[in-house]
Design a protein around this motif. Structure first.
Motif, PDB file in Angstrom:
ATOM      1  N   SER A  34       3.813   8.530   1.497  1.00  0.00           N
ATOM      2  CA  SER A  34       3.185   7.497   2.341  1.00  0.00           C
ATOM      3  C   SER A  34       3.646   7.655   3.784  1.00  0.00           C
ATOM      4  O   SER A  34       4.813   7.956   4.033  1.00  0.00           O
ATOM      5  N   ILE A  35       2.713   7.443   4.695  1.00  0.00           N
ATOM      6  CA  ILE A  35       3.029   7.403   6.124  1.00  0.00           C
ATOM      7  C   ILE A  35       2.437   6.129   6.694  1.00  0.00           C
ATOM      8  O   ILE A  35       1.283   5.788   6.429  1.00  0.00           O
ATOM      9  N   VAL A  36       3.252   5.431   7.500  1.00  0.00           N
ATOM     10  CA  VAL A  36       2.821   4.205   8.174  1.00  0.00           C
ATOM     11  C   VAL A  36       2.876   4.448   9.676  1.00  0.00           C
ATOM     12  O   VAL A  36       3.879   4.932  10.196  1.00  0.00           O
ATOM     13  N   GLY A  56       0.786  -1.233   0.000  1.00  0.00           N
ATOM     14  CA  GLY A  56       0.000   0.000   0.000  1.00  0.00           C
ATOM     15  C   GLY A  56       0.813   1.276   0.000  1.00  0.00           C
ATOM     16  O   GLY A  56       0.254   2.366  -0.123  1.00  0.00           O
ATOM     17  N   ILE A  57       2.137   1.186   0.128  1.00  0.00           N
ATOM     18  CA  ILE A  57       2.971   2.382   0.225  1.00  0.00           C
ATOM     19  C   ILE A  57       3.904   2.512  -0.970  1.00  0.00           C
ATOM     20  O   ILE A  57       4.200   1.529  -1.649  1.00  0.00           O
ATOM     21  N   SER A  58       4.352   3.740  -1.201  1.00  0.00           N
ATOM     22  CA  SER A  58       5.297   3.993  -2.297  1.00  0.00           C
ATOM     23  C   SER A  58       5.905   5.379  -2.102  1.00  0.00           C
ATOM     24  O   SER A  58       5.511   6.130  -1.213  1.00  0.00           O
ATOM     25  N   GLY A  59       6.879   5.713  -2.957  1.00  0.00           N
ATOM     26  CA  GLY A  59       7.506   7.027  -2.921  1.00  0.00           C
ATOM     27  C   GLY A  59       8.302   7.249  -1.655  1.00  0.00           C
ATOM     28  O   GLY A  59       8.931   6.329  -1.130  1.00  0.00           O
ATOM     29  N   GLY A 102      -3.247  13.351  -2.013  1.00  0.00           N
ATOM     30  CA  GLY A 102      -3.378  12.011  -2.578  1.00  0.00           C
ATOM     31  C   GLY A 102      -2.464  10.999  -1.914  1.00  0.00           C
ATOM     32  O   GLY A 102      -2.486   9.821  -2.254  1.00  0.00           O
ATOM     33  N   GLY A 103      -1.642  11.463  -0.962  1.00  0.00           N
ATOM     34  CA  GLY A 103      -0.734  10.567  -0.249  1.00  0.00           C
ATOM     35  C   GLY A 103      -1.485   9.554   0.605  1.00  0.00           C
ATOM     36  O   GLY A 103      -2.639   9.761   0.978  1.00  0.00           O
ATOM     37  N   LYS A 127      12.321  -3.622   1.131  1.00  0.00           N
ATOM     38  CA  LYS A 127      11.585  -3.510  -0.133  1.00  0.00           C
ATOM     39  C   LYS A 127      11.852  -2.204  -0.879  1.00  0.00           C
ATOM     40  O   LYS A 127      11.804  -2.181  -2.109  1.00  0.00           O
ATOM     41  N   PHE A 128      12.127  -1.133  -0.160  1.00  0.00           N
ATOM     42  CA  PHE A 128      12.239   0.185  -0.781  1.00  0.00           C
ATOM     43  C   PHE A 128      13.663   0.729  -0.683  1.00  0.00           C
ATOM     44  O   PHE A 128      14.385   0.384   0.248  1.00  0.00           O
ATOM     45  N   PRO A 129      14.060   1.590  -1.628  1.00  0.00           N
ATOM     46  CA  PRO A 129      15.399   2.185  -1.560  1.00  0.00           C
ATOM     47  C   PRO A 129      15.571   2.973  -0.252  1.00  0.00           C
ATOM     48  O   PRO A 129      14.671   3.707   0.151  1.00  0.00           O
ATOM     49  N   GLN A 130      16.703   2.804   0.380  1.00  0.00           N
ATOM     50  CA  GLN A 130      16.970   3.433   1.669  1.00  0.00           C
ATOM     51  C   GLN A 130      16.797   4.956   1.611  1.00  0.00           C
ATOM     52  O   GLN A 130      16.343   5.568   2.577  1.00  0.00           O
TER      53      GLN A 130
END
Length: 195
Positions: free
Chosen positions: A69-71, A10-13, A96-97, A32-35
Motif C-alpha cells: 500500500s502507498i498513501v 483501505g491499506i494493509s501489509g 494488486g497493491g 493502527k499498524f505494526p511499526q
C-alpha cells in the motif's frame, strides 16, 4: 466515514506514506499498524533509517515491488510532474497493491467560484485534478481506479491554509453540497500492470 478512516481501512501489509512529515495522518497509521510495516518519505526528514528516507516523491529510494500500500495524502497537487510520482508508485507496489491519493478537487464549487486551489491563490499547487482527470492519469500509469470519495473540507484539510478563520463555514457548506462539488477527492486504485 472521514478521510483518515477511509485511508486506514483501505491499506494493509507494508505501507509507504509519501509526505509523511506533515499533518497527523502518519501518527494514525502508526497507531493502527505494526511499526515494522510502516515506512515514510519526506523532504523534511532529519534522521534517516531503513524505514524513513529523505526523498522526493518522484524518486523514492526503496526496492521494486516492496509495498502492498502507498498513501499520498494532499501531495500530488504539489508536484510539477505528478506522472513521475505515479511511475514510482507503480514501480514500488506489488501487483494488486493499493494506491490511495487525497487531493483538492479542481471541480469543487469553492474552487470554481474562488479559484482558491489554483495559482496565484495557492502558489505551491502545481497540479490540480477533477475526478475524470485523476482517473485518466492513474489508468495511464498502470492503475485501475477502483473507488472515489468526495469529501468535505475538514480541519485536517487546512493544516497549511491561510483561511482558518472561515473553517466552520467551509465545513458546513461542503457537507451541504452534492458530493462531486465537495472540496477533496480520495481515490483508491490498484496496480494492474507494471510499466
Amino acid at each position: 466515514m472521514d478521510r483518515v478512516e477511509l485511508i486506514l481501512n483501505g491499506i494493509s501489509g507494508k505501507i509507504l506514506d509519501v509526505g509523511c512529515y506533515c499533518g497527523t495522518l502518519h501518527k494514525r497509521i502508526l497507531g493502527k499498524f505494526p511499526q515494522e510495516n510502516v515506512y515514510g518519505i519526506d523532504t523534511e526528514i532529519k534522521e534517516q533509517n531503513e524505514h524513513y528516507k529523505r526523498a522526493f516523491a518522484e524518486n523514492i529510494p526503496f526496492s521494486n515491488n516492496f509495498f502492498d500500500s502507498i498513501v499520498a495524502g494532499e501531495l500530488i497537487e504539489h508536484l510539477k510532474e505528478p506522472e513521475l510520482f505515479l511511475k514510482e508508485a507503480n514501480r514500488l507496489l506489488k501487483k494488486g497493491g493499493t494506491l490511495i491519493i487525497t487531493t483538492p478537487n479542481k471541480g469543487s464549487l469553492i474552487n470554481i467560484i474562488f479559484h482558491n486551489y489554483e495559482q496565484p491563490n495557492a502558489p505551491l499547487h502545481f497540479s490540480l485534478f477533477n475526478e475524470k482527470e485523476l482517473r485518466k492519469l492513474l489508468e495511464k500509469n498502470g492503475f485501475n481506479f477502483k473507488k472515489v470519495h468526495f469529501l468535505p473540507y475538514t480541519k485536517e484539510s487546512c493544516d497549511g491554509t491561510r483561511h482558518k478563520s472561515i473553517l466552520g463555514i467551509r465545513i458546513w457548506v461542503n457537507k451541504s453540497l452534492p458530493k462531486k462539488l465537495r472540496e477533496n477527492i480520495l481515490s483508491i486504485s490498484k496496480k494492474v500492470t507494471t510499466l
